[in-house]
Design an enzyme around this catalytic site. Sequence first.
Site, mmCIF file in Angstrom:
data_model
loop_
_atom_site.group_PDB
_atom_site.id
_atom_site.type_symbol
_atom_site.label_atom_id
_atom_site.label_comp_id
_atom_site.label_asym_id
_atom_site.label_seq_id
_atom_site.Cartn_x
_atom_site.Cartn_y
_atom_site.Cartn_z
ATOM 1 N N LYS A 112 -16.502 -6.128 6.787
ATOM 2 C CA LYS A 112 -15.285 -6.936 6.667
ATOM 3 C C LYS A 112 -14.679 -7.262 8.035
ATOM 4 O O LYS A 112 -13.616 -7.890 8.099
ATOM 5 C CB LYS A 112 -14.254 -6.199 5.802
ATOM 6 C CG LYS A 112 -14.559 -6.249 4.321
ATOM 7 C CD LYS A 112 -13.337 -5.889 3.507
ATOM 8 C CE LYS A 112 -13.583 -6.090 2.020
ATOM 9 N NZ LYS A 112 -12.441 -5.637 1.223
ATOM 10 N N HIS A 160 0.839 -1.202 0.000
ATOM 11 C CA HIS A 160 0.000 0.000 0.000
ATOM 12 C C HIS A 160 0.878 1.259 0.000
ATOM 13 O O HIS A 160 0.619 2.217 -0.728
ATOM 14 C CB HIS A 160 -0.887 0.045 1.258
ATOM 15 C CG HIS A 160 -1.930 -1.022 1.346
ATOM 16 N ND1 HIS A 160 -2.032 -1.881 2.408
ATOM 17 C CD2 HIS A 160 -2.943 -1.364 0.503
ATOM 18 C CE1 HIS A 160 -3.061 -2.698 2.237
ATOM 19 N NE2 HIS A 160 -3.623 -2.412 1.080
ATOM 20 N N ARG A 166 -1.992 -6.082 -7.901
ATOM 21 C CA ARG A 166 -0.843 -6.917 -7.560
ATOM 22 C C ARG A 166 -0.579 -7.948 -8.647
ATOM 23 O O ARG A 166 0.447 -7.985 -9.273
ATOM 24 C CB ARG A 166 -1.094 -7.646 -6.230
ATOM 25 C CG ARG A 166 -0.989 -6.743 -5.062
ATOM 26 C CD ARG A 166 -1.594 -7.335 -3.843
ATOM 27 N NE ARG A 166 -3.046 -7.312 -3.925
ATOM 28 C CZ ARG A 166 -3.838 -7.546 -2.917
ATOM 29 N NH1 ARG A 166 -3.334 -7.863 -1.748
ATOM 30 N NH2 ARG A 166 -5.145 -7.490 -3.056
ATOM 31 N N SER A 178 -2.937 -7.793 3.194
ATOM 32 C CA SER A 178 -3.176 -7.583 4.632
ATOM 33 C C SER A 178 -3.722 -8.859 5.255
ATOM 34 O O SER A 178 -3.343 -9.226 6.375
ATOM 35 C CB SER A 178 -4.169 -6.443 4.851
ATOM 36 O OG SER A 178 -3.726 -5.279 4.229
HETATM 37 P P1 ADP Z 1 -10.080 -3.310 -0.223
HETATM 38 O O1 ADP Z 1 -10.767 -3.956 0.922
HETATM 39 O O2 ADP Z 1 -10.757 -2.074 -0.716
HETATM 40 O O3 ADP Z 1 -9.643 -4.217 -1.347
HETATM 41 P P2 ADP Z 1 -7.330 -3.213 0.612
HETATM 42 O O4 ADP Z 1 -6.752 -2.429 1.740
HETATM 43 O O5 ADP Z 1 -7.211 -4.690 0.674
HETATM 44 O O6 ADP Z 1 -8.794 -2.701 0.483
HETATM 45 O O7 ADP Z 1 -6.667 -2.715 -0.729
HETATM 46 C C1 ADP Z 1 -6.794 -1.412 -1.209
HETATM 47 C C2 ADP Z 1 -6.224 -1.356 -2.601
HETATM 48 O O8 ADP Z 1 -4.815 -1.594 -2.538
HETATM 49 C C3 ADP Z 1 -6.781 -2.405 -3.562
HETATM 50 O O9 ADP Z 1 -6.846 -1.848 -4.863
HETATM 51 C C4 ADP Z 1 -5.764 -3.513 -3.510
HETATM 52 O O10 ADP Z 1 -5.735 -4.259 -4.714
HETATM 53 C C5 ADP Z 1 -4.483 -2.713 -3.340
HETATM 54 N N1 ADP Z 1 -3.424 -3.480 -2.685
HETATM 55 C C6 ADP Z 1 -3.495 -4.273 -1.612
HETATM 56 N N2 ADP Z 1 -2.312 -4.823 -1.323
HETATM 57 C C7 ADP Z 1 -1.440 -4.358 -2.259
HETATM 58 C C8 ADP Z 1 -0.056 -4.587 -2.559
HETATM 59 N N3 ADP Z 1 0.679 -5.423 -1.852
HETATM 60 N N4 ADP Z 1 0.469 -3.940 -3.599
HETATM 61 C C9 ADP Z 1 -0.292 -3.108 -4.350
HETATM 62 N N5 ADP Z 1 -1.588 -2.870 -4.158
HETATM 63 C C10 ADP Z 1 -2.158 -3.485 -3.126
#
Ligand code: ADP
Length: 165
Positions: A46, A22, A95, A133
């Site tokens: 969630k 992130h 990703r 996460s």
């Molecule tokens: P959500 O519940 O909205 O998917 P996340 O916090 O899991 O929220 O992810 C937010 C955004 O960041 C999403 O577009 C997700 O694909 C992206 N994301 C999550 N982990 C990574 C990572 N390791 N590298 C790049 N983007 C990521």
Amino acid sequence: MKKISKKIAVYAGSFDPATYGHIDIIKRAARIFDDVIVAVAHNIDKKPLFSVKERVTMIKKTTHSIPNVKVIDFKGLAVNYVSECGASVLIRGLRAVSDFEYEFQMALTNRKLNEKIETIFLMPNEAYSYLSSTLIKEAASLGADINVFVPGFIAKRLKERLKKK
Ligand code: ADP
């Protein structure tokens, strides 16, 4: 003279908790846009491990040295929040191919909801492209050292929180 308006992007997500993946996306977005608003979703459905306030504080702490990044929380539809901010871009991270289907559906749904908002996908450094996460929380709960996946203070908070569960 023509007024030059700022290009503002909103990076929305759960960030439960923020990982180096992130953070990598936030840094990339901050290099492209005048202002980046990291919007942390309440996402009660969630069942997040950290409260929205904690998630916001953690991201603020990791991004405090980037002057054009602001971190806030939001409820409801991301596209609505994006237009409330006066932004026209929603950032999402991609990703792997596995993210594509869900993100594609969401981007097109969001476009139907508000066609003025454009979703822009950014790819993290490949070193972070497998981080999630959810997996990090799982690994931490099984006793793994997660310092390579998240900043040290987040790893510590995660360990403490999982101990209490
Ligand atoms: P959500 O519940 O909205 O998917 P996340 O916090 O899991 O929220 O992810 C937010 C955004 O960041 C999403 O577009 C997700 O694909 C992206 N994301 C999550 N982990 C990574 C990572 N390791 N590298 C790049 N983007 C990521």
